[in-house]
Design a protein around this motif. Structure first.
Motif, short mmCIF file in Angstrom:
data_model
loop_
_atom_site.label_atom_id
_atom_site.label_comp_id
_atom_site.label_asym_id
_atom_site.label_seq_id
_atom_site.Cartn_x
_atom_site.Cartn_y
_atom_site.Cartn_z
N ASP A 1 54.71 60.85 19.87
CA ASP A 1 55.78 61.89 19.13
C ASP A 1 54.95 62.87 17.96
OD1 ASP A 1 57.65 60.87 20.73
OD2 ASP A 1 58.50 59.61 19.24
N LYS A 2 53.62 62.66 18.01
CA LYS A 2 52.82 63.27 17.09
C LYS A 2 51.63 63.73 17.80
CE LYS A 2 54.11 61.69 12.46
NZ LYS A 2 54.85 63.00 12.15
N PHE A 3 51.30 64.93 17.27
CA PHE A 3 49.91 65.66 17.83
C PHE A 3 48.64 64.51 17.34
CE2 PHE A 3 52.47 69.59 18.06
CZ PHE A 3 52.55 69.72 19.38
N PRO A 4 47.74 64.44 18.08
CA PRO A 4 46.15 64.01 17.42
C PRO A 4 46.17 64.62 16.05
CG PRO A 4 46.21 64.54 19.71
CD PRO A 4 47.27 65.10 19.33
N GLU A 5 45.47 64.17 15.08
CA GLU A 5 44.83 64.60 13.84
C GLU A 5 44.41 66.19 13.75
OE1 GLU A 5 42.05 63.73 9.84
OE2 GLU A 5 42.42 62.24 11.47
N ASN A 6 43.63 66.64 15.00
CA ASN A 6 42.86 67.82 15.28
C ASN A 6 43.78 68.58 16.07
OD1 ASN A 6 40.74 67.33 13.58
ND2 ASN A 6 39.98 66.30 15.22
N GLY A 7 44.97 68.35 16.43
CA GLY A 7 45.96 69.18 17.24
C GLY A 7 45.72 68.66 18.87
N PRO A 8 46.72 68.99 19.55
CA PRO A 8 46.53 68.68 21.22
C PRO A 8 45.30 69.28 21.56
CG PRO A 8 48.27 70.52 20.58
CD PRO A 8 47.61 70.13 19.29
N GLU A 9 44.98 68.50 22.58
CA GLU A 9 43.67 68.86 23.37
C GLU A 9 44.07 70.20 24.46
OE1 GLU A 9 40.32 67.28 26.76
OE2 GLU A 9 42.10 66.14 26.09
N ILE A 10 43.17 71.13 24.19
CA ILE A 10 43.44 72.27 25.02
C ILE A 10 42.62 72.08 26.27
CG2 ILE A 10 42.96 74.72 25.58
CD1 ILE A 10 43.59 75.24 22.31
N LEU A 11 43.38 71.80 27.57
CA LEU A 11 42.65 71.38 28.67
C LEU A 11 42.09 72.69 29.47
CD1 LEU A 11 45.29 68.94 30.20
CD2 LEU A 11 43.16 68.50 28.89
N TRP A 12 42.54 73.94 29.35
CA TRP A 12 42.02 74.95 29.75
C TRP A 12 42.72 76.13 29.08
CZ3 TRP A 12 45.56 77.67 32.73
CH2 TRP A 12 46.31 77.02 33.37
N SER A 13 42.34 77.32 29.29
CA SER A 13 42.91 78.52 28.80
C SER A 13 42.44 79.68 29.54
CB SER A 13 42.66 78.94 27.30
OG SER A 13 41.32 79.31 27.08
N MET A 14 43.49 80.66 29.64
CA MET A 14 43.43 81.85 30.36
C MET A 14 43.80 83.28 29.59
SD MET A 14 42.46 82.41 33.59
CE MET A 14 42.62 80.61 34.15
N GLU A 15 42.84 84.11 29.67
CA GLU A 15 43.17 85.60 29.06
C GLU A 15 44.16 86.16 30.12
OE1 GLU A 15 42.72 86.75 25.80
OE2 GLU A 15 42.01 84.57 25.75
N LEU A 16 45.40 86.97 29.90
CA LEU A 16 46.31 87.63 30.53
C LEU A 16 46.17 88.92 30.14
CD1 LEU A 16 48.90 84.74 30.91
CD2 LEU A 16 47.08 85.30 32.72
N GLY A 17 47.04 89.78 30.87
CA GLY A 17 47.43 91.16 30.62
C GLY A 17 48.53 90.82 29.55
#
Length: 382
Positions: A1-17
């Motif tokens: 119910d809480k995020f890890p101390e450094n925030g949620p792990e970003i598994l991947w990201s994508m630049e979009l229009g």
């Protein structure tokens, strides 16, 4: 119910229009209708949910200038087909697995639709391999065969209601399957199937804002909650009667300072209560996350308080929690309860602005975006 101390792990990201189009997830794959400005093209793109790898894309040329971003909609997807509806109202049906084009429509050229200001916001829907689309031109609604592209039924539009940013919502009432649509001009219920598919069953014009973004919220016992921005406020109304003799009873009509209202996101119906973020013209409660009982939308039971305001951001219910995204990319977790606002945690995941696109969740992963970036984060229970 809480995020890890450094925030949620970003598994991947994508630049979009630039825009607010949101992803649909199906069978481990992510589908999003992007706009590629360098190519001047709408692009239906398919990614792996696990890795973010692009698997295929299908695009077509269309010149669109920015107007608070460009892309707006979520594709409809089932096992075999995916339907997209672009900013300039081009409809495309593709094979879900390969991206091969099956058929397309141009709602402006083919049906004399008028593109709403800020472009098309309506999300298409698929029911039993029939694509449900609301052109609002020569045909108010229509059902299109996903297999052939043939138009199976059309709803007449004698009052010349126009396409809104709202999406069509399914409803079942007294054994009748309906499609509820809030056009610019009024709200109607249309037969979804049977010999009279496409026939208007009921309509109401008491609530007729010039801009309609949220979709009708279907409650129980024939009740429907409808809201819109720019000071329009909300209505709660009820469908009564039987096939061939439906009537509409207006139960409540009020302005944003008097009860539940939303600028652009559709409210959530959960445990016979309604949850939403109030618009900027709701007075002291503006931009707060709020709750009311479904039969009294003018009586707000609780709010998130003046310290927790969310702007025009989206929210979703999953695993007994609300995930609420603020405009600036801050993601909050709130316990899903009707009793009180129970804040659990928050973390600023995105650095951009106008994080308005709806959230998608599947397999312990949450997809969210701001105006230019889509991220996939890990929200599995640890």
């Amino acid at each position: 119910d809480k995020f890890p101390e450094n925030g949620p792990e970003i598994l991947w990201s994508m630049e979009l229009g630039e825009g607010h189009a949101a992803p649909a997830i199906y069978n481990g794959e992510v589908y999003i209708l992007d706009y590629i400005e360098e190519e001047k093209a709408d692009a239906l793109r398919c990614f792996s949910l696990e890795t973010g790898t692009e698997l295929w894309r299908r695009s077509y040329k269309v010149h669109i200038k920015r107007n608070h971003g460009i892309s707006r909609t979520i594709p409809a997807v089932n096992e075999d087909y995916i339907i997209s509806l672009g900013p300039k109202a081009q409809v495309m049906c593709c094979d879900r697995k390969t991206g091969n084009l099956l058929w397309g429509l141009d709602l402006v050229k083919d049906f004399q639709a008028e593109i709403p200001f800020w472009y098309t916001g309506q999300c298409p829907m698929i029911i039993d391999n029939v694509a449900i689309i609301a052109p609002g031109g020569n045909s108010l609604l229509m059902g299109v065969d996903c297999i052939s592209g043939d138009i199976l039924w059309e709803t007449p539009n004698p009052k010349h209601w126009k396409m809104s940013h709202s999406s069509v919502m399914p409803m079942e009432f007294n054994g009748q399957n309906m499609l509820v649509y809030a056009a610019v001009g009024g709200i109607c219920g249309v037969a979804a199937d049977g010999e009279n598919a496409g026939e208007i069953l009921w309509q109401m014009t008491d609530f007729d804002p010039n801009v309609v973004a949220p979709s009708p919220l279907i409650l129980k016992n024939g009740k429907i909650f409808m809201t819109a921005g720019y000071g329009a406020g909300s209505v709660l109304f009820q469908i009564k009667g039987v096939a061939g003799d439906y009537k509409v009873e207006l139960l409540q009509e009020f302005k944003p300072k008097q009860g539940m209202a939303s600028e652009q996101q559709t409210a959530i119906y959960f445990q016979d209560h309604i949850f939403t973020i109030l618009p900027k013209d709701a007075g002291s409660k503006r931009n707060q996350f709020v709750c009311c009982q479904a039969d009294d939308a003018m009586n707000i039971l609780w709010t998130s308080g003046k310290e927790e305001r969310y702007g025009l951001g989206p929210y979703v219910l999953a695993d007994g929690k609300f995930f609420i995204l603020k405009d600036d990319g801050t993601l909050s977790i709130v316990k899903a309860t009707t009793k009180r606002f129970e804040f659990l945690d928050k973390f600023k995941v995105l650095d951009g602005h106008d994080a308005w696109g709806p959230i998608a969740i599947a397999d312990g992963r949450l997809l969210m975006r701001d105006s230019k970036t889509l991220v996939c984060i890990d929200i599995k229970q640890r």
